[in-house]
Enzyme design. Structure first.
Site, PDB file in Angstrom:
ATOM      1  N   ASP A 104     -16.004 -41.434 -53.627  1.00  7.23           N
ATOM      2  CA  ASP A 104     -17.064 -40.428 -53.459  1.00  7.23           C
ATOM      3  C   ASP A 104     -16.578 -39.138 -52.796  1.00  7.23           C
ATOM      4  O   ASP A 104     -17.347 -38.461 -52.128  1.00  7.23           O
ATOM      5  CB  ASP A 104     -18.241 -41.025 -52.677  1.00  7.23           C
ATOM      6  CG  ASP A 104     -17.832 -41.533 -51.297  1.00  7.23           C
ATOM      7  OD1 ASP A 104     -16.632 -41.543 -50.997  1.00  7.23           O
ATOM      8  OD2 ASP A 104     -18.730 -41.899 -50.520  1.00  7.23           O
ATOM      9  N   LYS A 155     -16.848 -43.924 -37.199  1.00  5.68           N
ATOM     10  CA  LYS A 155     -18.183 -43.429 -36.839  1.00  5.68           C
ATOM     11  C   LYS A 155     -18.476 -43.467 -35.337  1.00  5.68           C
ATOM     12  O   LYS A 155     -19.417 -44.137 -34.881  1.00  5.68           O
ATOM     13  CB  LYS A 155     -19.249 -44.190 -37.635  1.00  5.68           C
ATOM     14  CG  LYS A 155     -19.002 -44.053 -39.157  1.00  5.68           C
ATOM     15  CD  LYS A 155     -20.174 -44.484 -39.992  1.00  5.68           C
ATOM     16  CE  LYS A 155     -19.967 -44.124 -41.457  1.00  5.68           C
ATOM     17  NZ  LYS A 155     -18.956 -44.858 -42.189  1.00  5.68           N
ATOM     18  N   ASP A 215     -17.458 -35.018 -48.995  1.00  5.92           N
ATOM     19  CA  ASP A 215     -17.934 -36.383 -49.220  1.00  5.92           C
ATOM     20  C   ASP A 215     -19.251 -36.263 -49.987  1.00  5.92           C
ATOM     21  O   ASP A 215     -20.179 -35.611 -49.522  1.00  5.92           O
ATOM     22  CB  ASP A 215     -18.149 -37.053 -47.851  1.00  5.92           C
ATOM     23  CG  ASP A 215     -18.766 -38.435 -47.950  1.00  5.92           C
ATOM     24  OD1 ASP A 215     -19.494 -38.722 -48.925  1.00  5.92           O
ATOM     25  OD2 ASP A 215     -18.537 -39.238 -47.035  1.00  5.92           O
TER      26      ASP A 215
HETATM   27  N1  GDD Z   1     -15.346 -52.313 -54.046  1.00  8.26           N
HETATM   28  C1  GDD Z   1     -16.053 -51.979 -52.979  1.00  8.26           C
HETATM   29  N2  GDD Z   1     -16.668 -52.960 -52.274  1.00  8.26           N
HETATM   30  N3  GDD Z   1     -16.167 -50.669 -52.625  1.00  8.26           N
HETATM   31  C2  GDD Z   1     -16.893 -50.364 -51.544  1.00  8.26           C
HETATM   32  C3  GDD Z   1     -17.580 -51.341 -50.780  1.00  8.26           C
HETATM   33  C4  GDD Z   1     -17.440 -52.715 -51.180  1.00  8.26           C
HETATM   34  O1  GDD Z   1     -17.998 -53.646 -50.578  1.00  8.26           O
HETATM   35  N4  GDD Z   1     -18.227 -50.699 -49.769  1.00  8.26           N
HETATM   36  C5  GDD Z   1     -17.981 -49.398 -49.905  1.00  8.26           C
HETATM   37  N5  GDD Z   1     -17.188 -49.170 -50.978  1.00  8.26           N
HETATM   38  C6  GDD Z   1     -16.646 -47.901 -51.451  1.00  8.26           C
HETATM   39  C7  GDD Z   1     -17.701 -46.812 -51.591  1.00  8.26           C
HETATM   40  O2  GDD Z   1     -18.190 -46.763 -52.914  1.00  8.26           O
HETATM   41  C8  GDD Z   1     -16.908 -45.553 -51.247  1.00  8.26           C
HETATM   42  O3  GDD Z   1     -16.221 -45.047 -52.386  1.00  8.26           O
HETATM   43  C9  GDD Z   1     -15.856 -46.043 -50.260  1.00  8.26           C
HETATM   44  O4  GDD Z   1     -15.763 -47.453 -50.435  1.00  8.26           O
HETATM   45  C10 GDD Z   1     -16.211 -45.726 -48.798  1.00  8.26           C
HETATM   46  O5  GDD Z   1     -17.478 -46.293 -48.489  1.00  8.26           O
HETATM   47  P1  GDD Z   1     -18.703 -45.402 -47.990  1.00  8.26           P
HETATM   48  O6  GDD Z   1     -19.858 -46.331 -47.832  1.00  8.26           O
HETATM   49  O7  GDD Z   1     -18.865 -44.193 -48.829  1.00  8.26           O
HETATM   50  O8  GDD Z   1     -18.192 -45.021 -46.549  1.00  8.26           O
HETATM   51  P2  GDD Z   1     -18.520 -43.738 -45.662  1.00  8.26           P
HETATM   52  O9  GDD Z   1     -18.656 -42.531 -46.503  1.00  8.26           O
HETATM   53  O10 GDD Z   1     -19.635 -44.084 -44.769  1.00  8.26           O
HETATM   54  O11 GDD Z   1     -17.172 -43.627 -44.776  1.00  8.26           O
HETATM   55  C11 GDD Z   1     -15.888 -43.674 -45.385  1.00  8.26           C
HETATM   56  O12 GDD Z   1     -15.531 -42.401 -45.922  1.00  8.26           O
HETATM   57  C12 GDD Z   1     -15.374 -41.337 -44.947  1.00  8.26           C
HETATM   58  C13 GDD Z   1     -14.939 -40.109 -45.693  1.00  8.26           C
HETATM   59  O13 GDD Z   1     -15.901 -39.736 -46.587  1.00  8.26           O
HETATM   60  C14 GDD Z   1     -14.867 -44.113 -44.331  1.00  8.26           C
HETATM   61  O14 GDD Z   1     -13.660 -44.357 -44.998  1.00  8.26           O
HETATM   62  C15 GDD Z   1     -14.683 -43.060 -43.249  1.00  8.26           C
HETATM   63  O15 GDD Z   1     -13.647 -43.451 -42.347  1.00  8.26           O
HETATM   64  C16 GDD Z   1     -14.317 -41.727 -43.893  1.00  8.26           C
HETATM   65  O16 GDD Z   1     -14.210 -40.706 -42.882  1.00  8.26           O
HETATM   66 MG    MG Z   2     -18.755 -42.100 -48.476  1.00 11.24          MG
END
Ligand code: GDD
Ligand code: MG
Length: 342
Positions: A104, A155, A215
């Protein structure tokens, strides 16, 4: 070389659009988010492992129809295993150093340069970094001048954040990282694995880059990313094929077969395929799903209208999500996946 794309999760912050589709298939300038990402992969990456669960069949169908010149492996978890669990679940496909990419993110990171940095540093793990003002929705690092990361907090509260540098969602990992992840469990890479690698190896590096980073995790950032990309392309709007536009589009993007009636203004909005907007309508900061019709004289500001909805003539809406259909079975009411134990 392999790249794992983390494309699972429900994308709950992007509902109602993720009620009907995988988050990674949301169109950005009329192309799925995941297609933008795959196009940034270096030549050296010949195998892409898609770590998926929710709406796997849609993703598979998309890649059956579109060729990116790389082997695509759709690796479906039996249930969402979190960012760490999903990486471990792909381990049978990993042969050497590998990328892991959040699906994403839209950014200007050069992955080939990141790979050179990783090799020069003889790193066990390298993660991309980006500075932001409000760090509390991200993973935040403490970093030394030579690029060694000494702390990673996912976070944190603003007052506990070690710096303004966040995890930008692209990692380059050595296979030994897989040994830290227990198989078959819901595990967060960011919360449970990164801190261990930092402590045990001392070879966890951060790679900063220039340009842009976004993001695309929520509706507001979904609109912002369109504005950013339009600006980069020096365009005020983009339309797909077979559109009939009689009104005005500003800083907006329309998919295929969209019609916009007379005296209608569409501002800072995204219209998916087959949207019909009537006459004398005002749309401002809206996302309008596939097959939606908006009746004459309506005024919508900060509104997300889910696929197949009908908005009657003369409707005035502000800051709402329009969704009158059943919520798919199993779709969570709260965000899961990366946020564990909260
Ligand atoms: N296959 C799989 N299985 N993918 C997953 C799962 C799961 O259970 N959970 C989440 N994802 C994928 C999401 O689709 C996304 O592409 C990515 O892993 C990160 O998950 P998000 O839910 O979008 O996390 P976030 O945006 O709250 O935080 C993450 O991204 C930030 C940057 O945008 C973390 O990596 C943070 O440390 C980072 O700063
Ligand atoms: Mg994300």
């Amino acid at each position: 070389m392999e790249a794992i794309i983390l494309a699972g999760g429900f994308g709950t912050r992007l509902r109602p659009f993720t009620f009907t589709r995988a988050k990674s298939l949301l169109p950005i300038i009329n192309e799925p988010m995941i297609a933008h990402l795959i196009k940034t992969l270096p030549k050296k990456v010949d195998t892409v492992i898609l770590a998926v669960n929710y709406r796997r069949e849609q993703i598979e169908e998309y890649f059956c129809k579109h060729d990116f010149g790389k082997t695509i492996i759709v690796n479906e978890e039996p249930e969402p295993l979190g960012t760490g669990g999903a990486v471990k679940f792909a381990d049978k496909h990993i042969v050497g150093s590998f990328f892991v990419l959040n699906a994403d993110i839209i950014c200007s990171l050069n992955l080939a340069e990141m790979l050179r940095f990783h090799e020069k540093k003889k790193a066990v793990a390298t993660i991309s970094l980006w500075p932001v003002e409000n760090v509390s929705e991200f993973g935040v690092v403490d970093i030394r001048k030579d690029g060694t990361i000494t702390k990673f907090v996912e976070k944190p509260k603003a007052e506990d954040a070690p710096s303004d540098l966040i995890n930008a969602g692209a990692y380059l990992l050595e296979p030994q990282v897989l040994n830290y992840i227990e198989p078959g469990k819901l595990i967060s890479m960011e919360k449970q694995i990164f801190p261990q690698i930092i402590q045990n190896t001392g070879r966890f590096f951060g790679y900063k880059f220039q340009g842009h980073w976004m993001d695309v995790g929520r509706i507001s950032s979904y609109i912002s990313v369109h504005k950013l990309l339009l600006e980069k392309q020096k365009k005020t709007f983009i339309t797909g094929d077979q559109c009939t536009i009689q009104g005005i589009l500003r800083q907006s993007c329309a998919g295929n077969r969209v019609s916009v009636g007379k005296n209608t203004t569409v501002e800072s909005s995204v219209l998916f395929d087959e949207v019909t907007i009537g006459e004398n309508v005002t749309l401002d900061h809206c996302v309008i799903g596939e097959h939606v019709s908006i009746g004459d004289g309506s005024v919508l500001r900060n509104v997300a209208v889910g696929d197949n909805e009908r908005v009657q003539d003369g409707t005035v809406l502000d800051n709402v999500v329009v969704w009158n259909q059943p919520i798919p079975q199993g779709y969570p009411s709260k965000q899961i996946g990366n946020v564990i134990g909260e």
